[in-house]
Design a protein around this motif. Structure first.
Motif, short mmCIF file in Angstrom:
data_model
loop_
_atom_site.label_atom_id
_atom_site.label_comp_id
_atom_site.label_asym_id
_atom_site.label_seq_id
_atom_site.Cartn_x
_atom_site.Cartn_y
_atom_site.Cartn_z
N ASP A 68 -6.66 -6.43 -8.84
CA ASP A 68 -7.71 -6.42 -7.82
C ASP A 68 -7.31 -5.03 -6.97
O ASP A 68 -6.25 -4.55 -6.83
N ARG A 69 -8.42 -4.39 -6.46
CA ARG A 69 -8.10 -3.20 -5.40
C ARG A 69 -8.22 -4.03 -4.09
O ARG A 69 -8.95 -4.70 -3.66
N VAL A 70 -7.03 -3.65 -3.13
CA VAL A 70 -7.12 -4.18 -1.97
C VAL A 70 -7.09 -3.05 -0.88
O VAL A 70 -6.53 -2.02 -1.15
N LEU A 71 -7.36 -3.40 0.32
CA LEU A 71 -7.62 -2.58 1.29
C LEU A 71 -6.49 -2.98 2.51
O LEU A 71 -6.38 -4.12 3.03
N PHE A 72 -5.67 -2.03 2.88
CA PHE A 72 -4.64 -2.35 3.76
C PHE A 72 -4.41 -1.36 4.68
O PHE A 72 -4.83 -0.25 4.63
N ASP A 73 -3.62 -1.52 5.79
CA ASP A 73 -3.36 -0.80 6.89
C ASP A 73 -1.91 -0.04 6.41
O ASP A 73 -0.90 -0.47 6.31
N PRO A 74 -2.07 1.45 6.13
CA PRO A 74 -0.83 2.16 5.71
C PRO A 74 0.49 2.12 6.63
O PRO A 74 1.31 2.20 6.09
N ASP A 75 0.15 2.02 7.89
CA ASP A 75 1.23 1.87 9.35
C ASP A 75 2.00 0.66 8.72
O ASP A 75 2.96 0.46 9.25
N ASP A 76 1.21 -0.48 8.33
CA ASP A 76 2.08 -1.77 8.36
C ASP A 76 2.31 -2.15 6.80
O ASP A 76 1.94 -3.13 6.16
N ARG A 77 3.25 -1.38 6.36
CA ARG A 77 3.75 -1.49 4.99
C ARG A 77 5.29 -1.41 4.97
O ARG A 77 6.03 -0.75 5.70
N SER A 78 5.84 -1.86 3.63
CA SER A 78 7.24 -1.74 3.28
C SER A 78 7.20 -0.95 1.85
O SER A 78 6.48 -1.68 1.00
N GLU A 79 7.71 0.02 1.95
CA GLU A 79 7.80 0.94 0.63
C GLU A 79 9.16 0.41 0.03
O GLU A 79 10.09 0.18 0.54
N VAL A 80 9.08 0.38 -1.42
CA VAL A 80 10.11 -0.09 -2.40
C VAL A 80 9.91 0.91 -3.62
O VAL A 80 8.73 1.21 -4.07
N GLU A 81 11.04 1.56 -4.29
CA GLU A 81 11.14 2.03 -5.55
C GLU A 81 11.62 1.24 -6.40
O GLU A 81 12.64 0.48 -6.64
N LEU A 82 11.05 1.08 -7.50
CA LEU A 82 11.24 0.17 -8.70
C LEU A 82 11.14 1.06 -10.05
O LEU A 82 10.30 1.68 -10.31
N HIS A 83 12.41 1.31 -10.62
CA HIS A 83 12.62 2.33 -11.60
C HIS A 83 12.02 3.71 -11.74
O HIS A 83 11.37 3.98 -12.64
N GLY A 84 12.00 4.15 -10.55
CA GLY A 84 11.43 5.56 -10.27
C GLY A 84 10.14 5.62 -9.73
O GLY A 84 9.62 6.77 -9.59
N ARG A 85 9.55 4.58 -9.49
CA ARG A 85 7.83 4.75 -9.22
C ARG A 85 7.87 4.07 -7.76
O ARG A 85 8.75 2.88 -7.37
N GLY A 86 7.21 4.55 -6.86
CA GLY A 86 6.93 3.94 -5.56
C GLY A 86 5.77 2.90 -5.45
O GLY A 86 4.68 2.99 -6.04
N TYR A 87 6.24 1.80 -4.83
CA TYR A 87 5.10 0.84 -4.72
C TYR A 87 5.27 0.36 -3.24
O TYR A 87 6.27 0.67 -2.26
N ALA A 100 -13.01 -6.49 -6.53
CA ALA A 100 -12.88 -7.40 -7.67
C ALA A 100 -14.35 -7.68 -8.39
O ALA A 100 -15.08 -8.17 -7.52
N THR A 101 -14.38 -7.49 -9.55
CA THR A 101 -15.57 -7.99 -10.25
C THR A 101 -15.89 -9.50 -10.16
O THR A 101 -16.85 -9.89 -10.26
N ARG A 102 -14.71 -10.27 -10.20
CA ARG A 102 -14.69 -11.78 -10.16
C ARG A 102 -15.36 -12.18 -8.63
O ARG A 102 -15.77 -13.28 -8.79
N ILE A 103 -15.40 -11.46 -7.72
CA ILE A 103 -15.98 -11.76 -6.40
C ILE A 103 -17.34 -11.90 -6.33
O ILE A 103 -18.11 -11.01 -6.62
N GLU A 104 -17.97 -12.96 -5.96
CA GLU A 104 -19.43 -13.17 -5.93
C GLU A 104 -19.87 -12.59 -4.68
O GLU A 104 -19.25 -12.60 -3.56
N ASP A 105 -21.17 -12.12 -4.89
CA ASP A 105 -21.91 -11.67 -3.43
C ASP A 105 -22.19 -12.72 -2.59
O ASP A 105 -22.40 -12.33 -1.32
N SER A 106 -22.59 -13.89 -2.96
CA SER A 106 -23.11 -14.90 -1.89
C SER A 106 -21.96 -15.53 -0.92
O SER A 106 -21.99 -16.03 -0.21
N GLY A 107 -20.75 -15.38 -1.60
CA GLY A 107 -19.58 -15.86 -0.77
C GLY A 107 -19.07 -14.98 0.53
O GLY A 107 -19.43 -13.87 0.66
N THR A 108 -18.48 -15.96 1.45
CA THR A 108 -18.01 -15.17 2.74
C THR A 108 -16.88 -14.80 2.61
O THR A 108 -16.19 -14.23 3.50
#
Length: 112
Positions: A68-87, A100-108
């Motif tokens: 899924d693609r998620v929207l978040f505030d970049p100021d409230d984050r904890s960065e971690v490096e796993l095997h040379g990649r940043g997450y 995400a494609t599984r999210i329905e239009d009618s749902g709140t």
């Protein structure tokens, strides 16, 4: 594999509780406008949220799945490096929206 991920060829990682591990798609600095104009990172005018892709979720996450693609505030984050990649490690409650494609239009959506 919603609660376990293997970063590259390393050890498997299991997220706990309501944690979400995300990867930002592309460089964080520059961005492009809809017209294709490059906007440098130093030109921040207002507080801006960021999109990322969920690569792993904890067992108590209710509304996000891997990929899924998620929207978040970049100021409230904890960065971690796993095997040379940043997450970035987030709590589910710190995610503002899910795309995400599984999210329905009618749902709140789920109110957290």
């Amino acid at each position: 594999m919603s609660d376990t991920t293997t970063a590259d060829a390393g050890l498997p990682i299991r997220l706990l509780h309501d944690r979400v591990l995300v990867r930002i798609d592309g460089p964080e600095g520059e961005r492009r406008s809809a017209a294709g104009i490059v906007i440098p990172a130093t030109a921040e005018v207002a507080h801006r949220l960021a999109w990322a892709t969920a690569v792993a979720v904890g067992p108590h996450v209710r509304s996000i799945v891997t990929g899924d693609r998620v929207l978040f505030d970049p100021d409230d984050r904890s960065e971690v490096e796993l095997h040379g990649r940043g997450y970035i490690l987030l709590r589910e409650r710190d995610v503002h929206a899910v795309a995400a494609t599984r999210i329905e239009d009618s749902g709140t959506g789920l109110y957290l």
